[in-house]
Structures are given as structure tokens and as C-alpha cells.
Design a protein around this motif. Structure first.
Motif, PDB file in Angstrom:
ATOM      1  N   LEU A   1      -9.061  -7.891   5.656  1.00  0.00           N
ATOM      2  CA  LEU A   1      -7.889  -7.279   4.597  1.00  0.00           C
ATOM      3  C   LEU A   1      -7.420  -7.787   3.573  1.00  0.00           C
ATOM      4  O   LEU A   1      -7.387  -7.311   2.370  1.00  0.00           O
ATOM      5  CB  LEU A   1      -6.701  -6.664   5.393  1.00  0.00           C
ATOM      6  CG  LEU A   1      -7.323  -5.455   6.477  1.00  0.00           C
ATOM      7  CD1 LEU A   1      -6.000  -5.302   7.543  1.00  0.00           C
ATOM      8  CD2 LEU A   1      -7.977  -4.327   5.997  1.00  0.00           C
ATOM      9  N   GLU A   2      -7.099  -9.137   3.893  1.00  0.00           N
ATOM     10  CA  GLU A   2      -6.762  -9.960   2.591  1.00  0.00           C
ATOM     11  C   GLU A   2      -7.565 -10.283   1.287  1.00  0.00           C
ATOM     12  O   GLU A   2      -7.244 -10.183   0.286  1.00  0.00           O
ATOM     13  CB  GLU A   2      -6.429 -11.472   3.359  1.00  0.00           C
ATOM     14  CG  GLU A   2      -5.824 -12.488   2.240  1.00  0.00           C
ATOM     15  CD  GLU A   2      -4.275 -12.218   2.184  1.00  0.00           C
ATOM     16  OE1 GLU A   2      -3.514 -11.963   3.291  1.00  0.00           O
ATOM     17  OE2 GLU A   2      -3.883 -11.723   1.080  1.00  0.00           O
ATOM     18  N   GLN A   3      -8.813 -10.198   1.759  1.00  0.00           N
ATOM     19  CA  GLN A   3      -9.749 -10.425   0.848  1.00  0.00           C
ATOM     20  C   GLN A   3     -10.346  -9.197  -0.018  1.00  0.00           C
ATOM     21  O   GLN A   3     -11.216  -9.226  -0.829  1.00  0.00           O
ATOM     22  CB  GLN A   3     -11.074 -11.110   1.402  1.00  0.00           C
ATOM     23  CG  GLN A   3     -11.050 -12.625   1.798  1.00  0.00           C
ATOM     24  CD  GLN A   3     -10.566 -13.314   0.749  1.00  0.00           C
ATOM     25  OE1 GLN A   3      -9.202 -13.805   0.629  1.00  0.00           O
ATOM     26  NE2 GLN A   3     -11.343 -13.808  -0.037  1.00  0.00           N
ATOM     27  N   ALA A   4      -9.628  -8.133   0.362  1.00  0.00           N
ATOM     28  CA  ALA A   4     -10.077  -6.820  -0.560  1.00  0.00           C
ATOM     29  C   ALA A   4      -8.922  -6.241  -0.766  1.00  0.00           C
ATOM     30  O   ALA A   4      -8.333  -6.179  -1.921  1.00  0.00           O
ATOM     31  CB  ALA A   4     -10.928  -6.039   0.305  1.00  0.00           C
ATOM     32  N   VAL A   5      -8.252  -5.412   0.177  1.00  0.00           N
ATOM     33  CA  VAL A   5      -7.204  -4.629  -0.207  1.00  0.00           C
ATOM     34  C   VAL A   5      -5.726  -5.099  -0.192  1.00  0.00           C
ATOM     35  O   VAL A   5      -4.928  -4.634  -0.837  1.00  0.00           O
ATOM     36  CB  VAL A   5      -7.050  -3.265   0.902  1.00  0.00           C
ATOM     37  CG1 VAL A   5      -8.405  -2.492   0.403  1.00  0.00           C
ATOM     38  CG2 VAL A   5      -7.202  -3.789   2.083  1.00  0.00           C
ATOM     39  N   GLU A   6      -5.717  -6.104   0.437  1.00  0.00           N
ATOM     40  CA  GLU A   6      -4.386  -7.000   0.499  1.00  0.00           C
ATOM     41  C   GLU A   6      -3.095  -6.171   1.085  1.00  0.00           C
ATOM     42  O   GLU A   6      -2.201  -6.137   0.755  1.00  0.00           O
ATOM     43  CB  GLU A   6      -3.898  -7.462  -1.080  1.00  0.00           C
ATOM     44  CG  GLU A   6      -4.524  -9.010  -1.252  1.00  0.00           C
ATOM     45  CD  GLU A   6      -4.139  -9.378  -2.461  1.00  0.00           C
ATOM     46  OE1 GLU A   6      -3.021 -10.005  -2.628  1.00  0.00           O
ATOM     47  OE2 GLU A   6      -4.742  -9.267  -3.520  1.00  0.00           O
ATOM     48  N   LEU A   7      -3.566  -5.334   2.116  1.00  0.00           N
ATOM     49  CA  LEU A   7      -2.540  -4.438   2.694  1.00  0.00           C
ATOM     50  C   LEU A   7      -3.058  -4.312   4.207  1.00  0.00           C
ATOM     51  O   LEU A   7      -4.072  -4.328   4.422  1.00  0.00           O
ATOM     52  CB  LEU A   7      -2.781  -2.935   2.063  1.00  0.00           C
ATOM     53  CG  LEU A   7      -1.784  -2.904   0.554  1.00  0.00           C
ATOM     54  CD1 LEU A   7      -2.068  -1.321   0.015  1.00  0.00           C
ATOM     55  CD2 LEU A   7      -0.296  -2.887   0.592  1.00  0.00           C
ATOM     56  N   PRO A   8      -1.855  -3.969   4.786  1.00  0.00           N
ATOM     57  CA  PRO A   8      -2.187  -3.650   6.249  1.00  0.00           C
ATOM     58  C   PRO A   8      -3.033  -2.290   6.369  1.00  0.00           C
ATOM     59  O   PRO A   8      -2.825  -1.410   5.501  1.00  0.00           O
ATOM     60  CB  PRO A   8      -0.683  -3.580   6.853  1.00  0.00           C
ATOM     61  CG  PRO A   8       0.109  -4.017   6.049  1.00  0.00           C
ATOM     62  CD  PRO A   8      -0.663  -3.964   4.640  1.00  0.00           C
ATOM     63  N   ARG A   9      -3.865  -1.996   7.216  1.00  0.00           N
ATOM     64  CA  ARG A   9      -4.554  -1.043   7.506  1.00  0.00           C
ATOM     65  C   ARG A   9      -3.811   0.216   7.732  1.00  0.00           C
ATOM     66  O   ARG A   9      -4.153   1.405   7.306  1.00  0.00           O
ATOM     67  CB  ARG A   9      -5.645  -1.260   8.603  1.00  0.00           C
ATOM     68  CG  ARG A   9      -6.786  -0.260   8.431  1.00  0.00           C
ATOM     69  CD  ARG A   9      -7.802  -0.379  10.052  1.00  0.00           C
ATOM     70  NE  ARG A   9      -8.575  -1.465   9.672  1.00  0.00           N
ATOM     71  CZ  ARG A   9      -9.718  -1.778   9.303  1.00  0.00           C
ATOM     72  NH1 ARG A   9     -10.349  -0.519   9.015  1.00  0.00           N
ATOM     73  NH2 ARG A   9     -10.671  -2.829   9.454  1.00  0.00           N
ATOM     74  N   SER A  10      -2.742   0.069   8.298  1.00  0.00           N
ATOM     75  CA  SER A  10      -1.790   1.390   8.227  1.00  0.00           C
ATOM     76  C   SER A  10      -1.375   1.826   7.195  1.00  0.00           C
ATOM     77  O   SER A  10      -0.964   3.213   7.344  1.00  0.00           O
ATOM     78  CB  SER A  10      -0.869   0.830   9.445  1.00  0.00           C
ATOM     79  OG  SER A  10      -0.107  -0.281   8.495  1.00  0.00           O
ATOM     80  N   VAL A  11      -1.548   1.180   6.090  1.00  0.00           N
ATOM     81  CA  VAL A  11      -0.809   1.863   5.119  1.00  0.00           C
ATOM     82  C   VAL A  11      -2.060   2.361   3.908  1.00  0.00           C
ATOM     83  O   VAL A  11      -1.740   2.761   2.856  1.00  0.00           O
ATOM     84  CB  VAL A  11       0.069   1.068   4.058  1.00  0.00           C
ATOM     85  CG1 VAL A  11       1.064   0.534   5.080  1.00  0.00           C
ATOM     86  CG2 VAL A  11      -0.502   0.003   3.411  1.00  0.00           C
ATOM     87  N   LEU A  12      -3.257   1.890   4.507  1.00  0.00           N
ATOM     88  CA  LEU A  12      -4.378   2.663   3.661  1.00  0.00           C
ATOM     89  C   LEU A  12      -4.480   3.759   3.925  1.00  0.00           C
ATOM     90  O   LEU A  12      -4.787   4.668   4.991  1.00  0.00           O
ATOM     91  CB  LEU A  12      -5.465   1.863   4.030  1.00  0.00           C
ATOM     92  CG  LEU A  12      -5.694   0.409   3.700  1.00  0.00           C
ATOM     93  CD1 LEU A  12      -6.873  -0.226   4.415  1.00  0.00           C
ATOM     94  CD2 LEU A  12      -5.379   0.210   2.483  1.00  0.00           C
ATOM     95  N   ARG A  13      -4.386   4.897   2.805  1.00  0.00           N
ATOM     96  CA  ARG A  13      -4.520   6.503   3.012  1.00  0.00           C
ATOM     97  C   ARG A  13      -5.668   7.071   2.178  1.00  0.00           C
ATOM     98  O   ARG A  13      -5.712   8.342   2.009  1.00  0.00           O
ATOM     99  CB  ARG A  13      -3.125   7.045   2.614  1.00  0.00           C
ATOM    100  CG  ARG A  13      -1.990   6.743   3.753  1.00  0.00           C
ATOM    101  CD  ARG A  13      -0.686   7.345   3.378  1.00  0.00           C
ATOM    102  NE  ARG A  13      -0.058   6.731   2.165  1.00  0.00           N
ATOM    103  CZ  ARG A  13       0.747   6.936   1.311  1.00  0.00           C
ATOM    104  NH1 ARG A  13       0.819   8.216   1.295  1.00  0.00           N
ATOM    105  NH2 ARG A  13       1.388   6.296   0.207  1.00  0.00           N
ATOM    106  N   ASP A  14      -6.147   6.239   1.306  1.00  0.00           N
ATOM    107  CA  ASP A  14      -7.236   6.651   0.473  1.00  0.00           C
ATOM    108  C   ASP A  14      -8.688   6.679   1.314  1.00  0.00           C
ATOM    109  O   ASP A  14      -9.187   5.504   1.602  1.00  0.00           O
ATOM    110  CB  ASP A  14      -7.244   5.913  -0.728  1.00  0.00           C
ATOM    111  CG  ASP A  14      -8.206   6.509  -2.003  1.00  0.00           C
ATOM    112  OD1 ASP A  14      -7.509   7.420  -2.571  1.00  0.00           O
ATOM    113  OD2 ASP A  14      -9.315   6.236  -2.055  1.00  0.00           O
TER     114      ASP A  14
END
Lengths: 365, 365
Positions: free
Chosen positions: B27-40
């Protein structure tokens, strides 16, 4: 008494070998030849530096300080890096701990254009901690990123930057994003009466980065961000000296893998080369910098007694909104807090706005 | 089965934590967010990659392989580095061990322009080991460096490069040196009938390096050298794709301090970004690369089954003339031996000529 380029290394060595080892480093970093084959007077008198000190540490290592004549750096940022840690970087028993350079070389490098004062002026916040956040995640369309930018600007966050992973992707082109996010902050300012700064991430080969910089500045961005270790530290220097009209944030991406202390790389070199604000991993988050390292970094960045402007420390990397007051107490007021992930822990756009507002309120208190 | 950007890390971790740790790196290397907040949906389906494998090593560490969608790199060399080892470089328990990229991205990067075949053609030596040396030390005047260059060219050394510490110093200006050394190799060629290549070191901010490149190519140099880690890896790519008309040597200066395996950085990335020949520390000299690392580096550089040209391994850093035959036996014929210091162990110009001649004879045998 700082007439040369003083480099401090931590060296692993048997005590019996440390003098020879230090002499080896001294020669490696300039002439790359054994002293016995040096026959030129100018080389011996004006190129080969000297060992200033060798200090045994309790860790069984040694702190050695070497001084190179200023002329070895050839007034060039890339060559300065070469003298500091060129071939010696290939020797795994050596860490670059610190660097000191003469005032004349510091003036040649030139340092930041704006510093803390320039950033405070740009955001219109003369005192107290500043607030910043990041647009993310990579993969969102330009419209969605601009909508988040609008929300953050409505909340009054001072500086809204791209995540450093936002590049010129097919799903969110750089130029489109810059236009849309500048527009989003302007629309929010019509509501709030306060203009947030939008700060895009410049990334690419040098000529592409220069194109992006010119486009962004013309489009009215409030600042720009680069990752100097991804792009090359000399490009940071070139941008700042030749092109920059807005404050520049430096991001540490790709920089932590260097066997160089954060203090030397982020605390000194980034500022000397021209960053106005330097992002680094805060203690206690998902990175491992200690409280002491963070305090030293902040102090080095806010230094003002060397003739260059003080610049903003930007602690980041896992600061929770819930830890805001602790963080502010630790850093004092000349700081820009960067909270990304913690803001995004919101179920919808309205919750995001509320979290961003509480961030701003907490910083302004 | 290599549709994504596959990154192999060595991670220090307690066994109970390694799965979460690996997810964190992903996650750090792409979205820099926890998976739980990914909604797209696009982000979830086309940006977040996957963990390919986690392997426990006998060292108590783990080898983890993560695959990122090709689109995350945005067809850009700097962003590729960002995806490979951006923020994760700031986590000291992670080493970047290896990288594999899809053929399409490899073609976008483009790799070397000349490779081994182009260098052999430039020096007119179709088979057998090639010879090279360095002009040094920093501090010599242009006249003195050109005189040494003339001596080496008379001896028949194939490629004579600047030491990587020769910059645009007040005591030896870049342009003067290039003119004088090109002239020195031409004069020697009138005596010997064979043209040695002179290869200057380009160093500075990107625009200055481009100026140097254009000047050097116009002046008739046989190749150019840069230190990609000093200048920034993306500049290597830009030079090769946009400007290069002669072979390019890459020097590892400043690159050893990275927590990236030499195989990944020098063996893969330097070639992918366009180097025709890569200098690295040979085993048994004053650096610490093992025989196995050197063998793997040579094999990676000479790779030809990925659609890019094979490039020349250039072992250096303390090869003694006396060890020549051993080194040739180890590497075989597709190699360029770089001997600097050992040649300079000569009392006068004639002794230098004789040592250089015995180097060439030893390589040609």
C-alpha cells in the motif's frame, strides 16, 4: 575555522586500522590514488585535504572528520556530493554523518528562495503551526482529486499537495490536475475568503520537470513539490536558482535508503540546495525516525545563523489528528503539520470536511 | 507471466508480522492509504497490486515479492523508481533485492543505444577483453592530463576516461580538457594507427550536463561518462533517449549507499535506463563486492534475452596489472577492464607508458 569542506563519517574499523582507513577515505574522495604516486605540487597542496580528527565511539566505531579544500567541489552541487560521498558510498562500513561547508560555498549554493517567512506570507498565516495535507490515492481521476482538494480548501487547510505518487498518469494527467486543483482552491476561496495553496508534485526526467514547473507556476499554483532523491539533487538546485517563483517542498522519497544520516541529507543538503520546506517521517508513525532525530531535523531546518533563510520542518507519515496537540507542543509554532491518511478515515465527503476542519481548528487553537 | 512491475524485497520481520508488513509495503508504494479507506473501484482494481509470495529465509528475514500494475509507473523513469522504492526506502528493515518489469515498460524505457557491439565497433576490437583507464588525479592541469592521455593512447589503451572526480574545476575546465584530450588521442593515432576513445566525465546540474554532452560530442569524444546517482537516474534516461550519439559509461559514485542490491541498481536499472557500459567495484580490490556479486553483475549486464542490447561490464577499483590474467579468466572476453591506480605506480612518463603497454598486451595476449 571552517575553511574547507568538512565531512564527518562513522566508520567501522579495528582500532589498529582506523588511521590507515581514514587516510584511504581522504584519498578516495579526491585524488583516487595512493599518496605515494602523487607527484604534483598543486595536487599535494591544494587538492589533498587533511584528517581533522578521529574519535573512538562507545559503539566500537569511530567518528572521523576529514577536510577537503573548497576547490575540490568546483562550485557545483553534483560534484559536492561526489566529494562528500562518491566512491566511499560503495564501502558499507562507512556512514556519512554530517557535513559543514564554508560560507563562500554556502553562498554559491544559495539555499532556499522563500523559507519560513515566504511560506507564511504565501498562506497568509503569520504565526502558529501551519496545516497541510495530501491529495490521494494514486488512481483517482482528476475530477475526484479536484473534489477532494475543494473539500480540504473549504476546511481551510493552508497547503494541499499532491501525494508524491501522483505523476503524469494516463488516469490523471499532470496539466489537467494542476488546472482543476488550482480552480478548486479558487472556488473554495470565494466561499471562505481564504486562499489555500495547491502544490503539485513534479516528477519525470529533468526537461519534463522543467516543463511541469513552468506550466504550474503559470497556472497559479501556490508552491511545487519534488522528491530530490528521485529526480537528482542537482535538479533541485537548478530549479531553485533558475526558475522558481513559488515555495518548494522537498519530499524524502527514495532518500531513506542512503547510508547518510537524515540530519545530513534532509536537514542540511536539502536546505542548502534550495528547499523552502522539507517533509520527513515524524516519530511514532509508520516510520522509524526517533524523537531525537526529528528534533534535530527541525532545528537544522530552522537554522538561521549561517546566512540562509530558515525553512519549514514538515513532519508527516502517520500523524493522527488525535495526536495533534502533542505534536504541536513538541515542535512549537514554526512547523507545517502534514496529515494525510488520518484525514481520509472518513465515510463520506462530509465526514472528510469535518475531519479537515477539526485539523485546522486544532492547529490554530 | 510478468504482467506487472514485480519488486522483490528482503524484509526483517517477526514471522507473526510478515503478512501485515508486506501488505503495508504494497500500500505504501502506491496508494499510501490503508485499504479500509479505499473506496474507488479503479483504484482497487487497477492501482493496488498484489503480494506474489512471501518466503522465509534462513537468515530470519523474508523475501517478499510484490506486483504493481504497470500503469502505476506512468511510463516515467522517476515514477518507476518511486514505485520501486519511494517511501519504503525510509524503512530501514527493507532492502530492495530485485526488480522485474513487463516487456512493454522495458521497451518504453528503451535501454542502451550501443551496448557491447557498439562499443566494440567504436574501438575497433571485435573480440577479446577491452582495456580502459582513468585520467587522474583531480588537481592536475589540463596540459598534464592531456599528456597522460597521450601516453595511454600511445600504449594502445582502448578507452581513456576522466576520473569521475574531474569536474569543471578552475584548474582544469571541462571544455579545455575535452579539446586537449581529444587532440591527444588523435596525435597518438597518427603514431600508432589506432584511435583510442577519450571519454569525459559529465557532471553538474542537468542543463549544464546537457551543455557538456553537446560540446563533447561535437568535439569528437569517443564516449561519455556520468554518475547517474549523483546526477539523478532520470537524467541518464533523458540523455540516452534524446541526445546521445556515442556510447555512455555509467559510474557507481554515490550509488553504494543505497539499500538496494548492486544487482538491481547497477545490473538492471542502469542498463534499462540506457548505459552501454557499467563500472563497478571488482572483487578483491579496495571495495567489498564478492566474487558472486561480480559474476551476477556481469551476467545481468550481458543479458540479451529481454530484447535490449547486452552492455559491457567494467570491473574497476583496485585491479592490479599483476592480476590481469586471473580477472580475464573470470570474466571471459566480453568485458572492459578498468585499471587506474595500478598503472600510475610508475616513477616517470616512460614507466607509465611501459605499464600501460603491458596492460594492453596482457588483455590482447
Amino acid at each position: 575555522m571552517n575553511s574547507g569542506i568538512e565531512v564527518v563519517y562513522i566508520v567501522k574499523s579495528a582500532p589498529a586500522d582506523i588511521e590507515a582507513r581514514t587516510e584511504g577515505i581522504l584519498l578516495e574522495q579526491a585524488v583516487e590514488l595512493p599518496r605515494s604516486v602523487l607527484r604534483d605540487d598543486f595536487v599535494l597542496n591544494h587538492i589533498v585535504g587533511s584528517v581533522r580528527s578521529i574519535e573512538a565511539l562507545t559503539t566500537g566505531e569511530f567518528r572521523v572528520t576529514i577536510s577537503h579544500p573548497e576547490g575540490t567541489a568546483g562550485n557545483d552541487p553534483a560534484q559536492l556530493l561526489n566529494v562528500l560521498f562518491g566512491n566511499t558510498s560503495l564501502q558499507p562500513d562507512v556512514l556519512l554523518e554530517d557535513v559543514r561547508i564554508p560560507a563562500s560555498l554556502l553562498q554559491t549554493l544559495g539555499g532556499p528562495r522563500f523559507g519560513i517567512a515566504g511560506i507564511r506570507q504565501a498562506v497568509g498565516v503569520p504565526t502558529g503551526p501551519l496545516t497541510s495535507t495530501a491529495l490521494k490515492p494514486m488512481g483517482l481521476s482528476t475530477d475526484k482529486l479536484a473534489a477532494i482538494c475543494h473539500t480540504f480548501a473549504l476546511a481551510g487547510i493552508d497547503l494541499i499537495k499532491d501525494d508524491h505518487g501522483l505523476a503524469d498518469h494516463a488516469f490523471s494527467r499532470f496539466e489537467d490536475r494542476v488546472r482543476a486543483c488550482v480552480d478548486a482552491t479558487k472556488r473554495a476561496a470565494q466561499t471562505t475568503g481564504r486562499q489555500s495553496l495547491y502544490v503539485p508534485n513534479l516528477i519525470g526526467s529533468p526537461s519534463r520537470v522543467l516543463e511541469q514547473l513552468r506550466f504550474a507556476q503559470k497556472a497559479g499554483v501556490g508552491g511545487v513539490m519534488i522528491s530530490p532523491m528521485l529526480l537528482g539533487l542537482p535538479l533541485l538546485h537548478e530549479i531553485v536558482r533558475n526558475e522558481l517563483t513559488v515555495p518548494l517542498l522537498a519530499h524524502p522519497s527514495f532518500g531513506g535508503a542512503l547510508r547518510i544520516s537524515p540530519e545530513a541529507l534532509l536537514g542540511r543538503l536539502f536546505r542548502w540546495f534550495g528547499a523552502d520546506a522539507v517533509i520527513y517521517p515524524n516519530y511514532g508513525g509508520r516510520f522509524t525516525y526517533s524523537k531525537e532525530t526529528c528534533a534535530r531535523l527541525a532545528a537544522l531546518l530552522r537554522q538561521s545563523d549561517d546566512g540562509l533563510p530558515p525553512v519549514l520542518p514538515v513532519p508527516a507519515g502517520g500523524i493522527k489528528i488525535e495526536r495533534l496537540s502533542e505534536t504541536i507542543a513538541f515542535y512549537g509554532e514554526d512547523v507545517m503539520l502534514l496529515i494525510g491518511g488520518s484525514l481520509y478515515e472518513a465515510a463520506d465527503d462530509n465526514a472528510l470536511l469535518q475531519r479537515a476542519k477539526s485539523f485546522v481548528a486544532g492547529a490554530r487553537n
